[in-house]
Design a protein around this motif. Sequence first.
Motif, PDB file in Angstrom:
ATOM      1  N   SER A  59      41.040  61.248  55.335  1.00 18.17           N
ATOM      2  CA  SER A  59      39.962  61.735  54.475  1.00 18.17           C
ATOM      3  C   SER A  59      39.219  60.611  53.762  1.00 18.17           C
ATOM      4  O   SER A  59      38.311  60.867  52.980  1.00 18.17           O
ATOM      5  CB  SER A  59      40.526  62.704  53.427  1.00 18.17           C
ATOM      6  N   GLU A  60      39.597  59.358  54.036  1.00 17.40           N
ATOM      7  CA  GLU A  60      39.015  58.242  53.294  1.00 17.40           C
ATOM      8  C   GLU A  60      38.469  57.174  54.236  1.00 17.40           C
ATOM      9  O   GLU A  60      39.093  56.834  55.230  1.00 17.40           O
ATOM     10  CB  GLU A  60      40.062  57.637  52.362  1.00 17.40           C
ATOM     11  N   GLU A  61      37.302  56.641  53.890  1.00 22.49           N
ATOM     12  CA  GLU A  61      36.689  55.559  54.655  1.00 22.49           C
ATOM     13  C   GLU A  61      36.671  54.259  53.871  1.00 22.49           C
ATOM     14  O   GLU A  61      36.067  53.277  54.292  1.00 22.49           O
ATOM     15  CB  GLU A  61      35.273  55.943  55.083  1.00 22.49           C
ATOM     16  N   ALA A  64      40.968  53.301  48.097  1.00 24.14           N
ATOM     17  CA  ALA A  64      40.784  53.611  46.681  1.00 24.14           C
ATOM     18  C   ALA A  64      41.954  53.152  45.824  1.00 24.14           C
ATOM     19  O   ALA A  64      41.869  53.189  44.601  1.00 24.14           O
ATOM     20  CB  ALA A  64      40.594  55.119  46.507  1.00 24.14           C
ATOM     21  N   LYS A 219      41.284  61.567  43.654  1.00 21.02           N
ATOM     22  CA  LYS A 219      42.168  61.864  44.774  1.00 21.02           C
ATOM     23  C   LYS A 219      43.533  61.211  44.589  1.00 21.02           C
ATOM     24  O   LYS A 219      43.657  60.108  44.094  1.00 21.02           O
ATOM     25  CB  LYS A 219      41.549  61.384  46.090  1.00 21.02           C
TER      26      LYS A 219
END
Length: 228
Positions: A59-61, A64, A219
Amino acid sequence: MMKCTILMSLILMFLAAAADGKRKRPEDKVKCPKVKSLRNFDLQQFLGNWYVIQYYASSEEALAYRCMQAEFTMSVPFIDVTMNFTYSFTDDPLNEQLLGNITWSIPNPAQPAHWSHSEDTYEGIYNTYVVDTDYSSWALLLHCAEKSKSPRYLSSFIMSRLPILGVNVISYLRDKLPRYDIDVRYMFDMSQNECDVPQAGIEIPPSLLGSRVQATSRKHPMKHDHGK
């Protein structure tokens, strides 16, 4: 002779096309990939503290998180595996360390490298596999969560007993991931530097503190969203 040559060429072209089609099978975004449990896995040796060296989440590009560390424990009798972990956000000027945990059951005692967890806050059925480890230095974990009529959540940890891990070992572990539908271009380095709280010697302007995003609205590295 000419006919045989042409026929053989056509057969080879057909086989090559079939093989190419197999390599380019459509990726199932709902179901988790099939994973073979690590054979002869010794869970007792695996327990303890680990640093997350590289991190992937479907779900992450962008990465974080930073300073992610995990401690694995096991219940007695040997039924459950718990991971308590700490992490902070890369853009947090305070470098606040946050806490999380997840507990899995072992569905099949004969396959202790496969753990399963079912809870709504972790997006339904959450399976974790120890893909490979040498116990004393490095390990590779794969996590996948399935939820009805929603895209799966796929993540992976490359872990080390120390804050750093050799380039050759990282390459060896990364090479195992594409077979599980993981795009290694999004397997990011996890910084393990200056993980003390707060960061020593840094004066933070009040304006920056005022714009700081609260952790509870962001998140979670093992979930899609906090509190869901």
